[in-house]
Design a protein around this motif. Sequence first.
Motif, PDB file in Angstrom:
ATOM      1  N   HIS A   5       0.865  -1.035  -0.079  1.00 19.98           N
ATOM      2  CA  HIS A   5       0.219   0.053   0.074  1.00 19.98           C
ATOM      3  C   HIS A   5       0.726   1.202  -0.022  1.00 19.98           C
ATOM      4  CE1 HIS A   5      -3.704  -2.019   0.592  1.00 19.98           C
ATOM      5  NE2 HIS A   5      -3.132  -2.903   1.371  1.00 19.98           N
ATOM      6  N   ILE A   6       0.437   2.163  -0.827  1.00 18.59           N
ATOM      7  CA  ILE A   6       1.415   3.570  -1.068  1.00 18.59           C
ATOM      8  C   ILE A   6       0.616   4.421  -0.492  1.00 18.59           C
ATOM      9  CG2 ILE A   6       2.791   4.676  -2.808  1.00 18.59           C
ATOM     10  CD1 ILE A   6       3.761   1.914  -2.423  1.00 18.59           C
ATOM     11  N   ARG A   7       1.003   5.306   0.818  1.00 22.18           N
ATOM     12  CA  ARG A   7       0.318   6.218   1.207  1.00 22.18           C
ATOM     13  C   ARG A   7       1.334   7.384   1.431  1.00 22.18           C
ATOM     14  NH1 ARG A   7      -2.129   1.775   3.844  1.00 22.18           N
ATOM     15  NH2 ARG A   7      -4.167   1.279   3.163  1.00 22.18           N
ATOM     16  N   LEU A  43       6.773   5.450  -9.869  1.00 18.25           N
ATOM     17  CA  LEU A  43       5.398   5.230  -9.791  1.00 18.25           C
ATOM     18  C   LEU A  43       4.758   5.194  -8.368  1.00 18.25           C
ATOM     19  CD1 LEU A  43       5.389   1.766 -11.987  1.00 18.25           C
ATOM     20  CD2 LEU A  43       4.386   3.838 -12.471  1.00 18.25           C
ATOM     21  N   ALA A  44       5.549   4.890  -7.322  1.00 14.95           N
ATOM     22  CA  ALA A  44       4.913   5.192  -5.859  1.00 14.95           C
ATOM     23  C   ALA A  44       4.888   6.548  -5.623  1.00 14.95           C
ATOM     24  CB  ALA A  44       5.950   4.468  -4.993  1.00 14.95           C
ATOM     25  N   LEU A  45       5.930   7.495  -6.090  1.00 18.87           N
ATOM     26  CA  LEU A  45       5.896   8.943  -5.771  1.00 18.87           C
ATOM     27  C   LEU A  45       4.647   9.632  -6.386  1.00 18.87           C
ATOM     28  CD1 LEU A  45       9.355   9.913  -5.478  1.00 18.87           C
ATOM     29  CD2 LEU A  45       7.788   9.684  -3.788  1.00 18.87           C
ATOM     30  N   LYS A  46       4.226   9.111  -7.755  1.00 18.20           N
ATOM     31  CA  LYS A  46       3.026   9.471  -8.402  1.00 18.20           C
ATOM     32  C   LYS A  46       1.941   9.345  -7.517  1.00 18.20           C
ATOM     33  CE  LYS A  46       5.079   9.547 -13.098  1.00 18.20           C
ATOM     34  NZ  LYS A  46       5.487  11.047 -13.022  1.00 18.20           N
ATOM     35  N   LEU A  47       1.739   8.340  -7.061  1.00 18.53           N
ATOM     36  CA  LEU A  47       0.524   7.775  -6.290  1.00 18.53           C
ATOM     37  C   LEU A  47       0.424   8.727  -5.156  1.00 18.53           C
ATOM     38  CD1 LEU A  47       0.281   3.843  -6.246  1.00 18.53           C
ATOM     39  CD2 LEU A  47      -1.054   5.571  -7.505  1.00 18.53           C
ATOM     40  N   ILE A  48       1.532   8.988  -4.436  1.00 15.83           N
ATOM     41  CA  ILE A  48       1.621   9.659  -3.241  1.00 15.83           C
ATOM     42  C   ILE A  48       1.143  11.123  -3.563  1.00 15.83           C
ATOM     43  CG2 ILE A  48       2.999  10.722  -1.435  1.00 15.83           C
ATOM     44  CD1 ILE A  48       4.756   8.231  -1.488  1.00 15.83           C
ATOM     45  N   ALA A  49       1.215  11.573  -4.616  1.00 22.12           N
ATOM     46  CA  ALA A  49       0.877  12.721  -5.070  1.00 22.12           C
ATOM     47  C   ALA A  49      -0.637  13.200  -5.163  1.00 22.12           C
ATOM     48  CB  ALA A  49       1.387  13.446  -6.180  1.00 22.12           C
ATOM     49  N   PHE A  50      -1.430  11.985  -5.412  1.00 22.62           N
ATOM     50  CA  PHE A  50      -2.772  12.111  -5.546  1.00 22.62           C
ATOM     51  C   PHE A  50      -3.493  11.585  -4.269  1.00 22.62           C
ATOM     52  CE2 PHE A  50      -1.489  10.070  -9.900  1.00 22.62           C
ATOM     53  CZ  PHE A  50      -1.222  11.583 -10.393  1.00 22.62           C
ATOM     54  N   PRO A  51      -4.593  12.280  -4.049  1.00 17.92           N
ATOM     55  CA  PRO A  51      -5.601  12.184  -2.677  1.00 17.92           C
ATOM     56  C   PRO A  51      -5.960  10.561  -2.627  1.00 17.92           C
ATOM     57  CG  PRO A  51      -6.605  13.787  -4.020  1.00 17.92           C
ATOM     58  CD  PRO A  51      -5.264  13.420  -4.889  1.00 17.92           C
ATOM     59  N   GLU A  52      -6.334  10.102  -3.536  1.00 15.52           N
ATOM     60  CA  GLU A  52      -7.047   8.764  -3.721  1.00 15.52           C
ATOM     61  C   GLU A  52      -6.185   7.605  -3.182  1.00 15.52           C
ATOM     62  OE1 GLU A  52      -7.317  11.004  -6.308  1.00 15.52           O
ATOM     63  OE2 GLU A  52      -9.396  11.518  -5.968  1.00 15.52           O
ATOM     64  N   LEU A  76       0.885  -1.220 -10.656  1.00 17.73           N
ATOM     65  CA  LEU A  76       0.444  -0.107  -9.963  1.00 17.73           C
ATOM     66  C   LEU A  76      -1.021  -0.270 -10.054  1.00 17.73           C
ATOM     67  CD1 LEU A  76       1.815   3.076  -9.393  1.00 17.73           C
ATOM     68  CD2 LEU A  76      -0.152   3.053 -10.916  1.00 17.73           C
ATOM     69  N   PHE A  77      -1.756   0.029  -8.901  1.00 15.72           N
ATOM     70  CA  PHE A  77      -3.134   0.288  -9.081  1.00 15.72           C
ATOM     71  C   PHE A  77      -3.400   1.439  -8.495  1.00 15.72           C
ATOM     72  CE2 PHE A  77      -2.237  -4.219  -8.866  1.00 15.72           C
ATOM     73  CZ  PHE A  77      -3.053  -4.814  -9.724  1.00 15.72           C
ATOM     74  N   ASP A  78      -3.816   2.570  -9.479  1.00 15.89           N
ATOM     75  CA  ASP A  78      -4.244   3.778  -8.948  1.00 15.89           C
ATOM     76  C   ASP A  78      -5.885   3.609  -8.690  1.00 15.89           C
ATOM     77  OD1 ASP A  78      -4.981   6.504  -8.642  1.00 15.89           O
ATOM     78  OD2 ASP A  78      -4.303   7.176 -10.729  1.00 15.89           O
TER      79      ASP A  78
END
Length: 132
Positions: A5-7, A43-52, A76-78
């Motif tokens: 999980h990427i938070r 990829l993980a850092l891109k996920l962190i940038a988004f609230p979802e 990666l699951f956005d």
Amino acid sequence: MEMLHIREKADAIRARQRGRDIAKAIGFSVVDQTVIAYAISELALKLIAFPEKGHMTVRQISPCKGEPASGIEIRLFDHFRGPSRMNVQWMDKLADDVEMSHDQLRGTMITLRKWILSPLRMDSPNCAAGEE
């Protein structure tokens, strides 16, 4: 397969290190280990940038059943359900295979695969499509 999980940034660091560990265990060169860790990190850092947020899976793969692992797969699951926010063009140079799918219910899924290049073996069985 391991789900990560990427938070927050610490999750991105754990995912990057786990990918590097798997790549090292399979036998990737130090350069390829670094490329794999970089792709996971970005990829993980891109996920962190988004609230979802979202999650990733990292696993060893082999070209055919019964063969030893000779590749790594990162998914990666956005969790964003709107239009896709990801651009996969930069990943084409880092991975051997890149796939992206998006739907309104599940969000975006990006799959990267990188293989260890090995000389052609004449004694290895040929696998038909779908026989992975």
